[in-house]
Design a protein around this motif. Structure first.
Motif, short mmCIF file in Angstrom:
data_model
loop_
_atom_site.label_atom_id
_atom_site.label_comp_id
_atom_site.label_asym_id
_atom_site.label_seq_id
_atom_site.Cartn_x
_atom_site.Cartn_y
_atom_site.Cartn_z
N LEU A 63 0.74 -0.75 -0.61
CA LEU A 63 -0.04 0.34 0.18
C LEU A 63 0.40 1.47 -0.46
O LEU A 63 0.65 2.70 0.76
CB LEU A 63 -1.08 0.51 1.39
CG LEU A 63 -2.28 -1.31 1.47
CD1 LEU A 63 -3.01 -0.92 1.99
CD2 LEU A 63 -2.80 -1.06 -0.41
N GLY A 64 2.18 1.09 -0.67
CA GLY A 64 2.65 2.35 -0.84
C GLY A 64 4.13 1.80 -1.93
O GLY A 64 4.76 1.24 -1.11
N PRO A 65 4.89 2.90 -1.51
CA PRO A 65 6.26 3.14 -1.98
C PRO A 65 7.09 3.10 -0.92
O PRO A 65 6.93 3.93 0.36
CB PRO A 65 6.22 4.51 -2.98
CG PRO A 65 6.24 5.50 -2.44
CD PRO A 65 4.06 5.01 -1.83
N GLN A 201 -9.03 -7.49 -8.08
CA GLN A 201 -9.09 -7.47 -6.95
C GLN A 201 -7.90 -9.10 -6.59
O GLN A 201 -8.58 -10.17 -5.92
CB GLN A 201 -10.45 -8.31 -6.63
CG GLN A 201 -11.77 -7.66 -7.08
CD GLN A 201 -11.45 -6.28 -6.58
OE1 GLN A 201 -11.26 -6.50 -5.30
NE2 GLN A 201 -11.59 -5.03 -6.76
N TRP A 202 -6.90 -9.62 -6.86
CA TRP A 202 -5.68 -10.44 -6.49
C TRP A 202 -5.32 -10.95 -5.47
O TRP A 202 -4.59 -11.50 -4.99
CB TRP A 202 -5.16 -10.47 -8.45
CG TRP A 202 -6.17 -10.53 -9.27
CD1 TRP A 202 -6.41 -9.99 -10.05
CD2 TRP A 202 -6.28 -12.20 -9.31
NE1 TRP A 202 -6.63 -10.32 -11.04
CE2 TRP A 202 -6.48 -11.87 -11.35
CE3 TRP A 202 -6.13 -13.52 -9.10
CZ2 TRP A 202 -7.28 -13.45 -11.75
CZ3 TRP A 202 -6.63 -14.79 -9.77
CH2 TRP A 202 -7.14 -14.21 -11.19
N THR A 203 -5.12 -8.75 -5.26
CA THR A 203 -4.85 -9.04 -3.22
C THR A 203 -3.19 -9.10 -4.06
O THR A 203 -2.09 -8.07 -3.38
CB THR A 203 -5.00 -10.38 -2.99
OG1 THR A 203 -6.25 -10.07 -2.80
CG2 THR A 203 -4.48 -9.78 -1.37
N PRO A 234 -5.72 -4.54 -0.60
CA PRO A 234 -6.47 -5.60 -0.05
C PRO A 234 -7.47 -5.29 -1.32
O PRO A 234 -7.83 -4.57 -2.11
CB PRO A 234 -6.59 -4.39 0.93
CG PRO A 234 -5.46 -4.85 1.31
CD PRO A 234 -4.77 -3.34 0.50
N PRO A 235 -8.74 -6.46 -1.81
CA PRO A 235 -9.41 -6.63 -2.43
C PRO A 235 -10.81 -5.64 -1.77
O PRO A 235 -11.94 -6.26 -1.35
CB PRO A 235 -9.56 -7.53 -2.70
CG PRO A 235 -9.47 -7.85 -0.60
CD PRO A 235 -8.53 -8.03 -0.80
N TYR A 236 -10.61 -4.36 -1.99
CA TYR A 236 -12.10 -4.04 -1.22
C TYR A 236 -13.38 -3.64 -1.61
O TYR A 236 -14.08 -4.01 -0.74
CB TYR A 236 -11.22 -1.87 -0.68
CG TYR A 236 -9.99 -1.35 -0.36
CD1 TYR A 236 -10.21 -1.97 0.55
CD2 TYR A 236 -8.66 -1.15 -1.58
CE1 TYR A 236 -8.71 -1.31 1.61
CE2 TYR A 236 -7.71 -0.78 -0.47
CZ TYR A 236 -7.72 -0.82 1.04
OH TYR A 236 -6.71 -0.74 1.37
N PHE A 237 -13.01 -3.83 -2.57
CA PHE A 237 -14.46 -4.56 -3.77
C PHE A 237 -15.29 -5.68 -2.68
O PHE A 237 -16.60 -5.36 -3.00
CB PHE A 237 -14.72 -4.19 -5.27
CG PHE A 237 -15.48 -4.72 -5.68
CD1 PHE A 237 -16.94 -3.68 -5.94
CD2 PHE A 237 -15.96 -5.61 -6.13
CE1 PHE A 237 -17.97 -3.71 -5.85
CE2 PHE A 237 -17.42 -5.94 -6.40
CZ PHE A 237 -18.48 -4.46 -7.27
#
Length: 272
Positions: A63-65, A201-203, A234-237
């Protein structure tokens, strides 16, 4: 046993509400989907490198560099101090790609990272950094890959790059191919970024880049160099859909109990 017409309609109402919510999310995604506009990353870093130019460099991004510190001295021979103003982004050969030249030796050293890899004494290259851009729609968001290279010779060098994303089982999800890094000047450090949209949505994802330099530069034979970086999104949807479905299911089961508690006559009629 469901005898009341209102109670019998609850599962149908719940299903309609779920479908309506999913449709609204899809419409919102279509309105807000990125147009694969290039996003420049001026400070990618190599998290690891090897002396073997054919090796694989692996880094992890969640979730970020990942950040990196800037070394105090230029990386490798041939570093040319620069005092010029920041250079404009060079035109990209492929949509969704930008190329930016570092302004000054300090910026170039920072872009290459703390331990760049030498390619035949002609180029220095960084690892590939992956910046996730997740969203709550079914497309899953974008991943921006960045790669930096520096020419340490006395002649311009033209190479090509391929960026691509795979999932946990190695299936390719998106790719940007035939990115020409044209006329990299002596001493120039250039960062190339590629935006790969709607990765799904593969995480768990892996970002890849392959550099294909000229077969020979100033009598030195060169070969392709590959780098990769691990990304977690994360697969938020899916989480939203499952949460909504669970809430609706729980509500449809609890409502008849509440209605019977409020109106004992309904409970007596169902028991008979």
């Amino acid at each position: 046993m469901l005898t009341s017409p209102a109670v019998r309609r609850l599962p149908i109402v719940a299903l309609i509400a779920l479908l309506a919510m999913t449709g609204m999310v899809g419409v919102a995604l279509g309105a807000a989907a990125p147009s694969a506009v290039a996003r420049s990353a001026t400070a990618p870093s190599a998290t690891s490198a090897t002396d073997d130019p054919r090796g694989v460099d692996l880094s992890v991004t969640v979730l970020g560099p990942t950040g990196s510190s800037s070394p105090a001295s230029p990386a490798g021979p041939g570093a040319t101090p620069r005092t010029t103003a920041p250079q404009p982004a060079k035109p990209a050969s492929v949509r969704g790609v930008t190329q930016t030249t570092a302004a000054g030796s300090a910026a170039g050293t920072h872009a290459l990272g703390i331990d760049p890899t030498a390619v035949g004494g002609v180029l220095y290259v960084s690892g590939v950094t992956a910046l996730p851009k997740p969203d709550f729609g079914p497309g899953g968001g974008d991943i921006v890959l960045a790669f930096t290279l520096k020419n340490v010779t006395t002649t311009p060098v033209t190479s090509s790059l391929k960026f691509w994303i795979t999932n946990a089982v190695g299936m390719q999800l998106a790719a940007v191919d035939a990115v020409e890094v044209t006329d990299l000047s002596p001493g120039e450090t250039r960062t190339v970024t590629a935006t790969l949209p709607d990765v799904g949505q593969w995480t768990l994802f892996t970002g890849h880049v392959t550099l294909t330099p000229p077969t020979e530069v100033l009598g030195t034979a060169l070969g392709p160099v590959s780098r990769e970086s691990l990304v977690v999104i994360p697969p938020y949807f899916l989480l939203l859909v499952f949460t909504a479905a669970g809430a609706l299911t729980l509500g449809s089961r609890k409502l008849p109990v509440v209605r019977r508690a409020r109106n004992p006559a309904i409970g007596d009629g169902m028991a008979s």
